[in-house]
Scaffold this motif. Structure first.
Motif, PDB file in Angstrom:
ATOM      1  N   THR A 724       0.825  -1.188  -0.041  1.00 40.94           N
ATOM      2  CA  THR A 724       0.143  -0.031   0.196  1.00 40.94           C
ATOM      3  C   THR A 724       0.813   1.313   0.010  1.00 40.94           C
ATOM      4  O   THR A 724       0.240   2.382   0.351  1.00 40.94           O
ATOM      5  CB  THR A 724      -1.162   0.031   1.199  1.00 40.94           C
ATOM      6  N   GLY A 725       2.282   1.099  -0.490  1.00 37.04           N
ATOM      7  CA  GLY A 725       3.023   2.316  -0.218  1.00 37.04           C
ATOM      8  C   GLY A 725       2.576   3.478  -1.218  1.00 37.04           C
ATOM      9  O   GLY A 725       2.691   4.630  -0.893  1.00 37.04           O
ATOM     10  N   ALA A 726       2.435   3.076  -2.482  1.00 40.21           N
ATOM     11  CA  ALA A 726       1.983   3.997  -3.312  1.00 40.21           C
ATOM     12  C   ALA A 726       0.605   4.857  -3.124  1.00 40.21           C
ATOM     13  O   ALA A 726       0.474   5.976  -3.264  1.00 40.21           O
ATOM     14  CB  ALA A 726       1.528   3.268  -4.960  1.00 40.21           C
ATOM     15  N   ALA A 732      -0.340  11.301   1.377  1.00 44.92           N
ATOM     16  CA  ALA A 732       0.338  12.707   1.644  1.00 44.92           C
ATOM     17  C   ALA A 732       0.343  13.726   0.627  1.00 44.92           C
ATOM     18  O   ALA A 732       0.248  14.947   0.919  1.00 44.92           O
ATOM     19  CB  ALA A 732       1.991  11.992   1.568  1.00 44.92           C
ATOM     20  N   GLU A 733       0.190  13.511  -0.631  1.00 48.83           N
ATOM     21  CA  GLU A 733       0.009  14.541  -1.450  1.00 48.83           C
ATOM     22  C   GLU A 733      -1.426  15.207  -1.308  1.00 48.83           C
ATOM     23  O   GLU A 733      -1.339  16.499  -1.531  1.00 48.83           O
ATOM     24  CB  GLU A 733      -0.133  13.764  -3.033  1.00 48.83           C
ATOM     25  N   ILE A 734      -2.283  14.343  -0.920  1.00 50.76           N
ATOM     26  CA  ILE A 734      -3.651  14.913  -0.674  1.00 50.76           C
ATOM     27  C   ILE A 734      -3.794  15.832   0.693  1.00 50.76           C
ATOM     28  O   ILE A 734      -4.118  17.208   0.580  1.00 50.76           O
ATOM     29  CB  ILE A 734      -4.716  13.864  -0.311  1.00 50.76           C
ATOM     30  N   ALA A 735      -2.927  15.460   1.629  1.00 49.48           N
ATOM     31  CA  ALA A 735      -2.699  16.276   2.650  1.00 49.48           C
ATOM     32  C   ALA A 735      -1.903  17.487   2.224  1.00 49.48           C
ATOM     33  O   ALA A 735      -2.397  18.680   2.970  1.00 49.48           O
ATOM     34  CB  ALA A 735      -1.834  15.547   3.840  1.00 49.48           C
ATOM     35  N   ASN A 736      -1.011  17.674   1.546  1.00 51.25           N
ATOM     36  CA  ASN A 736      -0.233  18.532   1.109  1.00 51.25           C
ATOM     37  C   ASN A 736      -1.074  19.802   0.744  1.00 51.25           C
ATOM     38  O   ASN A 736      -0.900  20.972   0.623  1.00 51.25           O
ATOM     39  CB  ASN A 736       1.049  18.193   0.300  1.00 51.25           C
ATOM     40  N   LEU A 737      -2.103  19.015  -0.488  1.00 48.03           N
ATOM     41  CA  LEU A 737      -2.860  20.372  -1.253  1.00 48.03           C
ATOM     42  C   LEU A 737      -3.852  20.686  -0.131  1.00 48.03           C
ATOM     43  O   LEU A 737      -4.139  21.872  -0.326  1.00 48.03           O
ATOM     44  CB  LEU A 737      -3.438  19.458  -2.276  1.00 48.03           C
ATOM     45  N   ALA A 738      -4.473  19.956   0.447  1.00 47.65           N
ATOM     46  CA  ALA A 738      -5.349  20.371   1.848  1.00 47.65           C
ATOM     47  C   ALA A 738      -4.712  21.503   2.297  1.00 47.65           C
ATOM     48  O   ALA A 738      -5.369  22.575   2.612  1.00 47.65           O
ATOM     49  CB  ALA A 738      -6.004  19.371   2.600  1.00 47.65           C
ATOM     50  N   ARG A 739      -3.420  21.387   2.746  1.00 52.25           N
ATOM     51  CA  ARG A 739      -2.875  22.424   3.548  1.00 52.25           C
ATOM     52  C   ARG A 739      -2.623  23.735   2.712  1.00 52.25           C
ATOM     53  O   ARG A 739      -2.664  24.602   3.108  1.00 52.25           O
ATOM     54  CB  ARG A 739      -1.342  21.957   4.194  1.00 52.25           C
ATOM     55  N   ARG A 740      -2.236  23.553   1.641  1.00 55.51           N
ATOM     56  CA  ARG A 740      -2.105  24.800   0.525  1.00 55.51           C
ATOM     57  C   ARG A 740      -3.379  25.313   0.398  1.00 55.51           C
ATOM     58  O   ARG A 740      -3.555  26.709   0.518  1.00 55.51           O
ATOM     59  CB  ARG A 740      -1.559  24.410  -0.600  1.00 55.51           C
ATOM     60  N   VAL A 775      -6.856  23.851  -6.050  1.00 55.30           N
ATOM     61  CA  VAL A 775      -8.268  23.190  -5.939  1.00 55.30           C
ATOM     62  C   VAL A 775      -8.382  22.262  -7.161  1.00 55.30           C
ATOM     63  O   VAL A 775      -8.816  20.871  -7.024  1.00 55.30           O
ATOM     64  CB  VAL A 775      -9.411  24.018  -5.937  1.00 55.30           C
ATOM     65  N   ASP A 776      -7.755  22.396  -8.526  1.00 55.94           N
ATOM     66  CA  ASP A 776      -8.200  21.559  -9.340  1.00 55.94           C
ATOM     67  C   ASP A 776      -7.061  20.430  -9.413  1.00 55.94           C
ATOM     68  O   ASP A 776      -7.447  19.586  -9.723  1.00 55.94           O
ATOM     69  CB  ASP A 776      -7.476  22.277 -10.747  1.00 55.94           C
ATOM     70  N   GLU A 777      -5.780  20.714  -8.798  1.00 51.82           N
ATOM     71  CA  GLU A 777      -5.073  19.371  -8.421  1.00 51.82           C
ATOM     72  C   GLU A 777      -5.676  18.608  -7.398  1.00 51.82           C
ATOM     73  O   GLU A 777      -5.701  17.395  -7.789  1.00 51.82           O
ATOM     74  CB  GLU A 777      -3.581  19.995  -8.104  1.00 51.82           C
ATOM     75  N   LEU A 778      -6.270  18.941  -6.473  1.00 55.20           N
ATOM     76  CA  LEU A 778      -6.798  18.065  -5.368  1.00 55.20           C
ATOM     77  C   LEU A 778      -8.043  17.469  -6.108  1.00 55.20           C
ATOM     78  O   LEU A 778      -8.303  16.270  -5.881  1.00 55.20           O
ATOM     79  CB  LEU A 778      -7.348  19.079  -4.296  1.00 55.20           C
ATOM     80  N   HIS A 779      -8.800  18.303  -6.807  1.00 55.29           N
ATOM     81  CA  HIS A 779      -9.938  17.551  -7.600  1.00 55.29           C
ATOM     82  C   HIS A 779      -9.443  16.185  -8.225  1.00 55.29           C
ATOM     83  O   HIS A 779     -10.124  15.107  -8.448  1.00 55.29           O
ATOM     84  CB  HIS A 779     -10.732  18.529  -8.569  1.00 55.29           C
ATOM     85  N   VAL A 781      -6.640  14.734  -8.220  1.00 58.25           N
ATOM     86  CA  VAL A 781      -5.780  13.541  -7.585  1.00 58.25           C
ATOM     87  C   VAL A 781      -6.860  12.729  -6.540  1.00 58.25           C
ATOM     88  O   VAL A 781      -6.772  11.500  -6.472  1.00 58.25           O
ATOM     89  CB  VAL A 781      -4.721  14.208  -6.433  1.00 58.25           C
ATOM     90  N   LEU A 782      -7.993  13.414  -6.036  1.00 54.24           N
ATOM     91  CA  LEU A 782      -9.000  12.634  -5.378  1.00 54.24           C
ATOM     92  C   LEU A 782      -9.913  12.007  -6.184  1.00 54.24           C
ATOM     93  O   LEU A 782     -10.105  10.610  -5.945  1.00 54.24           O
ATOM     94  CB  LEU A 782      -9.911  13.841  -4.593  1.00 54.24           C
ATOM     95  N   ARG A 783      -9.924  12.322  -7.481  1.00 59.02           N
ATOM     96  CA  ARG A 783     -10.835  11.289  -8.365  1.00 59.02           C
ATOM     97  C   ARG A 783     -10.068  10.112  -8.592  1.00 59.02           C
ATOM     98  O   ARG A 783     -10.793   9.027  -8.718  1.00 59.02           O
ATOM     99  CB  ARG A 783     -11.072  11.951  -9.654  1.00 59.02           C
ATOM    100  N   LEU A 784      -8.610  10.351  -9.150  1.00 59.25           N
ATOM    101  CA  LEU A 784      -8.021   9.097  -9.236  1.00 59.25           C
ATOM    102  C   LEU A 784      -7.614   8.227  -8.013  1.00 59.25           C
ATOM    103  O   LEU A 784      -7.958   6.893  -8.088  1.00 59.25           O
ATOM    104  CB  LEU A 784      -6.529   9.388  -9.863  1.00 59.25           C
ATOM    105  N   HIS A 785      -7.375   8.888  -6.856  1.00 58.34           N
ATOM    106  CA  HIS A 785      -7.443   8.185  -5.591  1.00 58.34           C
ATOM    107  C   HIS A 785      -8.545   7.328  -5.179  1.00 58.34           C
ATOM    108  O   HIS A 785      -8.256   6.043  -4.764  1.00 58.34           O
ATOM    109  CB  HIS A 785      -6.638   9.119  -4.393  1.00 58.34           C
ATOM    110  N   PHE A 786      -9.449   7.899  -5.002  1.00 57.32           N
ATOM    111  CA  PHE A 786     -10.804   7.211  -4.679  1.00 57.32           C
ATOM    112  C   PHE A 786     -11.081   5.973  -5.696  1.00 57.32           C
ATOM    113  O   PHE A 786     -11.529   5.003  -5.212  1.00 57.32           O
ATOM    114  CB  PHE A 786     -11.918   8.163  -4.777  1.00 57.32           C
ATOM    115  N   ALA A 787     -10.866   6.193  -6.954  1.00 60.33           N
ATOM    116  CA  ALA A 787     -11.086   5.201  -8.009  1.00 60.33           C
ATOM    117  C   ALA A 787     -10.345   4.046  -7.697  1.00 60.33           C
ATOM    118  O   ALA A 787     -10.517   2.944  -7.807  1.00 60.33           O
ATOM    119  CB  ALA A 787     -10.962   5.743  -9.253  1.00 60.33           C
TER     120      ALA A 787
END
Length: 821
Positions: A724-726, A732-740, A775-779, A781-787
């Motif tokens: 599950t490393g990837a 980590a990328e989602i958390a970084n975008l949320a902080r920004r 926001v576009d980047e988070l959108h 990343v989340l779509r791909l990550h959730f899928a």
């Protein structure tokens, strides 16, 4: 009351049918009775020998052997009459040989093995007939024909081309025809598998078997019932089912080679030793009980394992053909997709916000019976929108519905129905929807076009993973056959990795494609609807998704997946291939041991009685080897059970709740960054900031739960160093975008020129640029990550109806796993 005389011919036919049915019912009972008889005789002879009655035991064993010779002789003759050369020849020669030399115990042992193997084989190889009763039960039976005196209800068989018919709401179109007074809104899922209703204007053709899902319409018949589409489907299923070859016993393939070897060794032993007993001993140890027993037991074990996984395989023949399959053909709707439309997007034009547009549309659609209306209402409910009660709602078939909701005049349906608007915007929306494979439902508020709702039949969460597993299991080619449009089917085919997509096919067209592929390689066809029944019957193996599919497809299929998991298809294929491999291993090992025993018997080292006992040991070894098919293989499928599976289902519900909020992220960014000093504009920006902040808070809580509970459980199931490393890197990328994003919204709030601050009228350009980008980047990343989580992790949760709620000793989520890796 006296029954009418039907004549001797009718009585003869009825008597023949009754006798045939009675005889067919006796076949399994006869086999069971024969096995019980010879087993009881062998046991009784053993008891008599133990009590010192040698003559009684020999007599009992003689009778058992003689009784077994009769059916064995018939099986050999019947096989030769049907051009089947089976292993029963050796068994019959061994039985006759034991009688000739007086080795009755050996004969009785062979009789038990022979009858027991036949009983097991009949149970393993019996296939269910392709029952077309479901297709016939759905066939149109009545029609309403217009006459000068009014409507006349007649049998559908009496309709003739040129008759004017009326099809009422909810009725099945009785024959092929042409719409007179349109439009006609019909559900053609029975014919094409397409879940969405189809509109046929006046002078458009409509086919029998479709269901009228709107108001009554008039049509002119262009064919009679026998020549119409639905009757053709029944004929196709019947013809294709008749083409399926019966199961040929695995043992028979080796008997043709084994028999001459056995006869040669037995003959040489007799000639060289001048002793017929040696020849009989060779025949006894050569009796192909491993051939007779190992294959049926392995296939019965494979069938049992499939059944424990919620898959019904109709006989060992279907399992064997599935093991040889190399080409997969599959329907789209309901097979790799969910089979029902779902709300996937909202676009607005004007001042009505997306959530309010959806709420108004869903409130009005509560009173509509349209299938798309139920999808809109369901989408609003999933997004937490509370509906109001509409007033004065009216609906026009083929156009839409209008009414009043909370004082607003609301209309839902086609663009020209809901009110005037920007035609250029409408065209662009339709183009974007077509690119996504979605359909558009326009919404008007207060007599003006306010927005559009996008509906789509979504891909199953386990579809992509299933196709990857099928490739790994040996499927070399995948072909989609669907009645849907190419614009909708091809994107789905790309997502699952189909090699070829055949779109816009009728049931007959699907059968043509299946037959063409079957001519090149062994095929599997997967479907769930009535329209798939002919193609399922035409394929080498038909697989029906019976959890939500039509009864007709289940009846026509060789394999029925009773749980709503497409992944079971890949698992069943792996079980079939492992079962066939184990059967081959058991048969070949048994034959090898029998050949070795034949050599010892030919040299005089075994008497017939000892040979029979040795053959028993060989049989036990073959049976134990065949029983390995009951268990999982080395490449056992990773699963999450019990509390871990419950956790996955809980997280899946959280995903369903978060998905609509993810899709709103671009709109929230627009609202936060919009300029303007009016109080209403500032209020909307404040609300957007609060909504965005609340979403980020809920998202962070969900991701922490994933990392703390889900990922350790998945890692244990998948194995390996860091499976599950990837995905953790994605967190980590989602958390970084949320902080920004949080930093940018804080800066907006703290800036004196922020439009969200009192007296502000503009938003700093650098902050808005960075915020929109984040926001576009988070959108994305989340779509791909959730899928990825849904396709790779959530599908690991076993269905609660196929396994116990929790395995004994299984660790709870978050606890260390005591089992070795």
């Amino acid at each position: 009351m006296t029954r009418p005389w039907k004549g001797p011919r009718a009585l003869g036919q009825r008597s023949a049918k009754s006798l045939a049915a009675f005889a067919s019912g006796l076949v399994p009972r006869r086999d069971e009775a024969l096995f019980a008889l010879v087993t009881g005789g062998l046991a009784a002879g053993g008891i008599a020998l133990w009590r010192g009655n040698d003559q009684v035991s020999d007599l009992l064993w003689l009778l058992v052997t003689a009784v077994a010779c009769v059916p064995a002789a018939w099986w050999v003759v019947d096989g030769l009459l049907h051009r089947r050369f089976g292993s029963d020849v050796i068994a019959l020669l061994a039985l006759g040989g034991t009688l000739a030399v007086g080795e009755y115990l050996a004969g009785a042992v062979i009789a038990v093995m022979l009858t027991g193997g036949r009983l097991l084989e009949r149970r393993a190889g019996r296939r269910a007939r392709h029952d077309l009763s479901a297709l016939l039960s759905l066939a149109p039976r009545l029609a309403h024909r217009e006459t000068p005196q009014g409507l006349d209800t007649i049998d559908a068989d009496r309709v003739r081309p040129g008759d004017t018919l009326v099809v009422r709401s909810g009725e099945v179109v009785p024959v092929d025809g042409r719409v007179r007074g349109g439009p006609a809104i019909v559900d053609e899922s029975t014919l094409t598998g397409e879940p969405l209703p189809v509109e046929h204007p006046a002078d458009d053709d409509v086919r029998s078997g479709a269901v009228n899902c709107a108001g009554p319409f008039s049509m002119r018949a262009t064919a009679d019932a026998a020549s119409s589409t639905y009757s053709g489907m029944v004929r196709l299923a019947s013809e294709a089912a008749a083409e399926s070859a019966p199961f040929v016993r695995l043992a028979d393939r080796y008997a043709a080679l084994f028999l001459p070897v056995t006869l040669t060794v037995a003959g040489l032993a007799w000639v060289l030793a001048a002793d017929p007993v040696r020849a009989v001993a060779v025949l006894v140890v050569a009796t192909p009980c491993p051939l007779i027993l190992a294959a049926p037991i392995a296939f019965v074990s494979g069938l049992s394992r499939c059944a424990r996984r919620g898959v019904v395989v109709k006989g060992g023949g279907a399992l064997e053909r599935l093991a040889r399959a190399r080409v997969l053909l599959f329907d789209k709707t309901g097979t790799v997709t969910a089979g029902r439309p779902s709300l996937v997007g909202i676009d607005t034009v004007g001042e009505v916000p997306p959530h309010e547009l959806l709420r108004l549309a869903a409130s009005l659609d509560q009173v509509s019976p349209h299938v798309l209306a139920s999808a809109i209402v369901r989408g609003a409910r999933e997004r937490g929108e509370e509906s109001s009660v509409p007033v004065a709602a009216t609906e026009r078939a083929g156009s839409g519905i209008r009414g009043t909701v909370d004082g607003h005049r609301v209309s839902v349906g086609k663009a020209d129905w809901v009110g005037p608007g920007d035609s250029g915007w409408v065209g662009r929306v339709r183009n974007r929807a077509a690119a996504r494979g979605a359909i558009t439902v326009f919404v008007g508020v207060d007599d003006h076009l306010a927005g559009v709702l996008l509906l789509q039949d979504p891909l199953r969460a386990d579809a992509a993973r299933t196709f990857r597993l099928l490739r790994r299991a040996g499927i070399t080619r995948t072909v989609m056959v669907t009645g849907d449009r190419a614009a909708v089917a091809e994107p789905i085919g790309d997502l699952v990795g189909a090699d070829t997509v055949h779109a816009g096919l009728s049931p007959a067209g699907k059968v043509d494609v299946v037959r063409a592929e079957t001519g090149r390689a062994s095929t599997v066809m997967v479907g769930d609807g009535v329209n798939d029944a002919p193609a399922l019957a035409a394929a080498g193996v038909g697989v029906a998704l019976g959890a939500r599919g039509a009864t007709a497809s289940s009846e026509a299929a060789d394999v029925v997946i009773t749980v709503d998991r497409l992944e079971r298809l890949a698992e069943t294929l792996a079980i079939a291939r492992r079962t066939r491999t184990i059967a081959l291993q058991s048969v070949l090992a048994g034959m090898g041991l029998s050949l070795a025993a034949m050599a010892v018997a030919a040299s005089g080292g075994l008497t017939p009685a000892l040979g029979a006992l040795l053959q028993e040991g060989i049989d036990v070894a073959a049976i134990l080897g065949a029983l390995r098919a009951l268990g999982p293989g080395r490449d056992r499928w990773p699963r999450l059970y019990g509390d871990e599976a419950d956790l996955v289902r809980e997280l899946d519900q959280e995903h369903r709740a978060l998905w609509p909020r993810i899709e709103r992220l671009p709109a929230l960014a627009d609202a936060v960054c919009a300029p303007g000093r009016a109080p209403a504009e500032r209020e909307r920006r404040h609300a957007a900031v609060e909504e965005l902040t609340g979403f980020l808070t809920d998202l962070a809580a969900h991701e922490r739960k994933d990392e703390r509970l889900l990922y350790p459980a998945v890692a244990r199931a998948l194995g390996g160093a860091d499976p599950t490393g990837a995905m953790s890197r994605g967190h980590a990328e989602i958390a970084n975008l949320a902080r920004r994003i949080t930093l940018y919204t804080t800066e907006l709030t703290a800036t004196g020129t922020d439009a969200a601050a009192p007296g502000g009228d503009t938003v700093p350009a650098d902050i808005t640029r960075d915020l929109r980008r984040a926001v576009d980047e988070l959108h994305a990343v989340l779509r791909l990550h959730f899928a990825q989580e849904e396709e790779n992790y959530f599908v690991l949760a076993d269905t609660p109806d196929s396994r116990p709620s929790r395995r004994p000793g299984a660790p709870r989520p978050g606890s260390p796993d005591p089992r070795p890796p």
